[in-house]
Design a protein around this motif. Structure first.
Motif, PDB file in Angstrom:
ATOM      1  N   LEU A 138       9.705  -7.988 -18.165  1.00  0.00           N
ATOM      2  CA  LEU A 138      10.725  -7.010 -17.472  1.00  0.00           C
ATOM      3  C   LEU A 138       9.995  -6.519 -16.093  1.00  0.00           C
ATOM      4  CD1 LEU A 138      13.125  -5.123 -17.315  1.00  0.00           C
ATOM      5  CD2 LEU A 138      11.515  -3.220 -18.705  1.00  0.00           C
ATOM      6  N   ALA A 139       8.828  -6.101 -16.068  1.00  0.00           N
ATOM      7  CA  ALA A 139       8.084  -5.835 -14.917  1.00  0.00           C
ATOM      8  C   ALA A 139       8.256  -6.908 -13.801  1.00  0.00           C
ATOM      9  CB  ALA A 139       6.370  -5.640 -15.139  1.00  0.00           C
ATOM     10  N   ALA A 140       8.003  -8.178 -14.051  1.00  0.00           N
ATOM     11  CA  ALA A 140       8.265  -9.382 -13.332  1.00  0.00           C
ATOM     12  C   ALA A 140       9.815  -9.208 -12.850  1.00  0.00           C
ATOM     13  CB  ALA A 140       7.666 -10.620 -13.915  1.00  0.00           C
ATOM     14  N   ALA A 141      10.485  -9.156 -13.653  1.00  0.00           N
ATOM     15  CA  ALA A 141      11.869  -9.282 -13.085  1.00  0.00           C
ATOM     16  C   ALA A 141      12.188  -8.205 -12.204  1.00  0.00           C
ATOM     17  CB  ALA A 141      12.932  -9.263 -14.355  1.00  0.00           C
ATOM     18  N   LEU A 142      11.621  -6.898 -12.195  1.00  0.00           N
ATOM     19  CA  LEU A 142      11.847  -5.884 -11.628  1.00  0.00           C
ATOM     20  C   LEU A 142      11.150  -6.008 -10.089  1.00  0.00           C
ATOM     21  CD1 LEU A 142      11.651  -2.878 -13.700  1.00  0.00           C
ATOM     22  CD2 LEU A 142      13.696  -4.290 -13.275  1.00  0.00           C
ATOM     23  N   PHE A 143      10.004  -6.498 -10.220  1.00  0.00           N
ATOM     24  CA  PHE A 143       9.025  -6.848  -9.123  1.00  0.00           C
ATOM     25  C   PHE A 143       9.635  -7.917  -8.093  1.00  0.00           C
ATOM     26  CE2 PHE A 143       5.959  -9.461  -6.901  1.00  0.00           C
ATOM     27  CZ  PHE A 143       5.166  -8.504  -6.166  1.00  0.00           C
ATOM     28  N   ARG A 144      10.749  -8.787  -8.596  1.00  0.00           N
ATOM     29  CA  ARG A 144      11.114  -9.735  -7.677  1.00  0.00           C
ATOM     30  C   ARG A 144      12.232  -9.133  -6.517  1.00  0.00           C
ATOM     31  NH1 ARG A 144      13.859 -14.887  -9.491  1.00  0.00           N
ATOM     32  NH2 ARG A 144      13.730 -15.363  -7.530  1.00  0.00           N
ATOM     33  N   GLU A 145      13.053  -7.715  -6.977  1.00  0.00           N
ATOM     34  CA  GLU A 145      13.709  -7.279  -6.083  1.00  0.00           C
ATOM     35  C   GLU A 145      14.787  -8.267  -5.804  1.00  0.00           C
ATOM     36  OE1 GLU A 145      11.736  -5.345  -2.903  1.00  0.00           O
ATOM     37  OE2 GLU A 145      11.265  -3.645  -3.966  1.00  0.00           O
ATOM     38  N   PRO A 146      15.711  -8.815  -6.912  1.00  0.00           N
ATOM     39  CA  PRO A 146      16.469  -9.609  -6.592  1.00  0.00           C
ATOM     40  C   PRO A 146      17.906  -8.912  -6.088  1.00  0.00           C
ATOM     41  CG  PRO A 146      16.727  -8.888  -9.148  1.00  0.00           C
ATOM     42  CD  PRO A 146      15.372  -8.303  -8.418  1.00  0.00           C
ATOM     43  N   ASP A 147      18.942  -9.803  -5.688  1.00  0.00           N
ATOM     44  CA  ASP A 147      20.050  -9.194  -5.082  1.00  0.00           C
ATOM     45  C   ASP A 147      21.003  -9.107  -6.410  1.00  0.00           C
ATOM     46  OD1 ASP A 147      19.638  -9.759  -2.333  1.00  0.00           O
ATOM     47  OD2 ASP A 147      19.406 -11.874  -2.989  1.00  0.00           O
ATOM     48  N   LEU A 148      20.659  -9.868  -7.495  1.00  0.00           N
ATOM     49  CA  LEU A 148      21.397  -9.326  -8.680  1.00  0.00           C
ATOM     50  C   LEU A 148      20.434  -9.410  -9.782  1.00  0.00           C
ATOM     51  CD1 LEU A 148      24.106  -9.242 -10.492  1.00  0.00           C
ATOM     52  CD2 LEU A 148      24.184 -11.514 -10.272  1.00  0.00           C
ATOM     53  N   LEU A 149      20.480  -8.633 -10.618  1.00  0.00           N
ATOM     54  CA  LEU A 149      19.390  -8.352 -11.582  1.00  0.00           C
ATOM     55  C   LEU A 149      20.359  -8.463 -13.033  1.00  0.00           C
ATOM     56  CD1 LEU A 149      16.692  -7.528 -12.618  1.00  0.00           C
ATOM     57  CD2 LEU A 149      17.391  -4.918 -12.553  1.00  0.00           C
ATOM     58  N   LEU A 150      20.069  -9.272 -13.830  1.00  0.00           N
ATOM     59  CA  LEU A 150      20.656  -9.290 -15.158  1.00  0.00           C
ATOM     60  C   LEU A 150      19.650  -8.903 -16.147  1.00  0.00           C
ATOM     61  CD1 LEU A 150      22.126 -12.770 -14.379  1.00  0.00           C
ATOM     62  CD2 LEU A 150      23.418 -10.917 -14.288  1.00  0.00           C
ATOM     63  N   LEU A 151      19.963  -7.601 -16.906  1.00  0.00           N
ATOM     64  CA  LEU A 151      19.246  -7.365 -17.931  1.00  0.00           C
ATOM     65  C   LEU A 151      19.904  -7.346 -19.333  1.00  0.00           C
ATOM     66  CD1 LEU A 151      17.627  -4.130 -16.094  1.00  0.00           C
ATOM     67  CD2 LEU A 151      16.699  -6.563 -16.710  1.00  0.00           C
ATOM     68  N   ASP A 152      19.326  -7.608 -20.367  1.00  0.00           N
ATOM     69  CA  ASP A 152      20.083  -7.634 -21.619  1.00  0.00           C
ATOM     70  C   ASP A 152      19.030  -6.988 -22.608  1.00  0.00           C
ATOM     71  OD1 ASP A 152      21.356  -8.418 -24.050  1.00  0.00           O
ATOM     72  OD2 ASP A 152      21.015 -10.543 -23.925  1.00  0.00           O
ATOM     73  N   GLU A 153      19.611  -5.989 -23.056  1.00  0.00           N
ATOM     74  CA  GLU A 153      18.871  -4.788 -23.906  1.00  0.00           C
ATOM     75  C   GLU A 153      17.424  -4.652 -23.416  1.00  0.00           C
ATOM     76  OE1 GLU A 153      20.490  -3.111 -25.875  1.00  0.00           O
ATOM     77  OE2 GLU A 153      22.059  -4.173 -26.365  1.00  0.00           O
ATOM     78  N   PRO A 154      17.263  -4.213 -22.066  1.00  0.00           N
ATOM     79  CA  PRO A 154      16.041  -3.928 -21.426  1.00  0.00           C
ATOM     80  C   PRO A 154      15.238  -2.763 -22.087  1.00  0.00           C
ATOM     81  CG  PRO A 154      17.736  -2.917 -20.026  1.00  0.00           C
ATOM     82  CD  PRO A 154      18.492  -3.484 -20.974  1.00  0.00           C
ATOM     83  N   THR A 155      15.733  -2.022 -22.863  1.00  0.00           N
ATOM     84  CA  THR A 155      15.063  -0.783 -23.673  1.00  0.00           C
ATOM     85  C   THR A 155      14.602  -1.124 -25.142  1.00  0.00           C
ATOM     86  OG1 THR A 155      16.855   0.430 -24.420  1.00  0.00           O
ATOM     87  CG2 THR A 155      16.268   0.864 -22.199  1.00  0.00           C
ATOM     88  N   ASN A 156      14.386  -2.588 -25.318  1.00  0.00           N
ATOM     89  CA  ASN A 156      14.281  -2.796 -26.772  1.00  0.00           C
ATOM     90  C   ASN A 156      12.875  -2.349 -27.066  1.00  0.00           C
ATOM     91  OD1 ASN A 156      16.821  -3.368 -27.622  1.00  0.00           O
ATOM     92  ND2 ASN A 156      16.509  -5.605 -28.085  1.00  0.00           N
ATOM     93  N   HIS A 157      12.242  -2.743 -25.971  1.00  0.00           N
ATOM     94  CA  HIS A 157      10.371  -2.803 -26.468  1.00  0.00           C
ATOM     95  C   HIS A 157       9.880  -1.672 -25.453  1.00  0.00           C
ATOM     96  CE1 HIS A 157      10.978  -6.909 -28.303  1.00  0.00           C
ATOM     97  NE2 HIS A 157      11.413  -7.045 -27.186  1.00  0.00           N
ATOM     98  N   LEU A 158      10.768  -0.782 -25.166  1.00  0.00           N
ATOM     99  CA  LEU A 158      10.114   0.358 -24.425  1.00  0.00           C
ATOM    100  C   LEU A 158      10.000   1.675 -25.302  1.00  0.00           C
ATOM    101  CD1 LEU A 158      11.793  -0.076 -21.023  1.00  0.00           C
ATOM    102  CD2 LEU A 158      10.048  -1.209 -21.804  1.00  0.00           C
ATOM    103  N   ASP A 159       9.064   2.588 -24.961  1.00  0.00           N
ATOM    104  CA  ASP A 159       9.015   3.881 -25.614  1.00  0.00           C
ATOM    105  C   ASP A 159       9.946   4.950 -24.583  1.00  0.00           C
ATOM    106  OD1 ASP A 159       7.329   4.293 -23.457  1.00  0.00           O
ATOM    107  OD2 ASP A 159       5.510   4.501 -24.435  1.00  0.00           O
ATOM    108  N   LEU A 160       9.936   6.113 -25.121  1.00  0.00           N
ATOM    109  CA  LEU A 160      10.852   7.041 -24.392  1.00  0.00           C
ATOM    110  C   LEU A 160      10.480   7.297 -22.893  1.00  0.00           C
ATOM    111  CD1 LEU A 160      13.150   9.072 -24.031  1.00  0.00           C
ATOM    112  CD2 LEU A 160      11.799  10.855 -24.836  1.00  0.00           C
ATOM    113  N   GLU A 161       9.106   7.176 -22.715  1.00  0.00           N
ATOM    114  CA  GLU A 161       8.624   7.630 -21.374  1.00  0.00           C
ATOM    115  C   GLU A 161       8.773   6.460 -20.351  1.00  0.00           C
ATOM    116  OE1 GLU A 161       4.269   8.450 -19.065  1.00  0.00           O
ATOM    117  OE2 GLU A 161       4.310   8.370 -21.167  1.00  0.00           O
TER     118      GLU A 161
END
Length: 249
Positions: A138-161
């Motif tokens: 996920l960090a790699a996808a965000l780092f690219r700063e794409p023109d179009l970001l496609l995210l599929d359930e991005p919070t699945n592996h994240l804690d609240l913070e």
């Protein structure tokens, strides 16, 4: 029968029942699967960003893995290692233009927001479990700063913070985004509209998930009331027919 236009800088949440085709639609946009019909049109030179389904692995450090997501920077640095003086000047100009020097700090900030401190960022991917390695993807996808970001359930592996950090990052993201998520709080905070995928069609509702539910509920009530009126009219007509059935007139 699905139709959707995603303008630059617009974030849209994609919702629908399980099996409706949300993930398949994202894969079709990425070119991983071919649609049975219709067309998918992307702006010229548009950069796409997404999170791979498989967690990255290997002995590369977390920071280097994220930095490698910017393929242009990686290729320019590799070429600069053996370039002629004239070409080297061109490469340095381009590296300055894309902010190559600031890239490590930016990658580190993203990893930190997703729960990796400086020591963890220097460790190899193999030292982490699958869930934590998905955070690196996920960090790699965000780092690219794409023109179009496609995210599929991005919070699945994240804690609240980490979810709160991602929410803030998406709110400031300048590109377009299509986000599949069951996290209603995320969708309410981050998207400009909700695209509902149902029976092969897409209905777009402005606002977050709460607005989508309210509008959908109101429409359902209107349809129910209309159906009740039709049913009552049918009963009245049937009673009239039954009453005068035997009369020729």
């Amino acid at each position: 029968g699905a139709d959707l236009t995603l303008d630059a800088g617009r974030r849209v949440g994609l919702v629908g029942r399980n099996g409706a085709g949300k993930s398949t639609l994202l894969r079709a946009i990425l070119g991983e699967v071919a649609p049975d019909g219709g067309t998918i049109r992307l702006a010229a030179r548009a950069r796409l960003g997404s999170v791979a389904q498989a967690a990255p692995t290997g002995e590369t450090s977390l920071l280097d893995t994220v930095l490698a997501a910017d393929t242009e920077r990686t290729e320019l640095l590799a070429e600069a290692g053996g370039a002629e003086p004239g070409r080297l000047a061109e490469l340095h100009e381009r590296l300055i233009a894309i902010g190559a020097d600031a890239a490590p700090a930016r990658a580190g900030a993203i990893l930190s927001g997703l729960g990796f401190d400086a020591a963890a960022q220097a460790r190899p991917l193999s030292a982490f479990s699958g869930g934590w390695r998905m955070r690196v993807a996920l960090a790699a996808a965000l780092f690219r700063e794409p023109d179009l970001l496609l995210l599929d359930e991005p919070t699945n592996h994240l804690d609240l913070e980490a979810v709160l950090w991602l929410t803030g990052w998406l709110q400031k993201f300048p590109g377009a985004a299509l986000i599949v998520s069951h996290d209603r709080t995320l969708l309410d905070a981050c998207v400009h509209a909700i695209a509902h995928l149902d029976r092969g069609r897409i209905a777009l509702t402005p606002g977050g998930f709460e607005a989508f539910v309210r509008i959908r509920t109101e429409r359902a009530l209107q349809h129910a009331r209309a159906a009740e009126r039709v049913a009552a009219q049918r009963v009245r007509l049937q009673a009239f027919v039954d009453r005068f059935r035997a009369k020729a007139s």
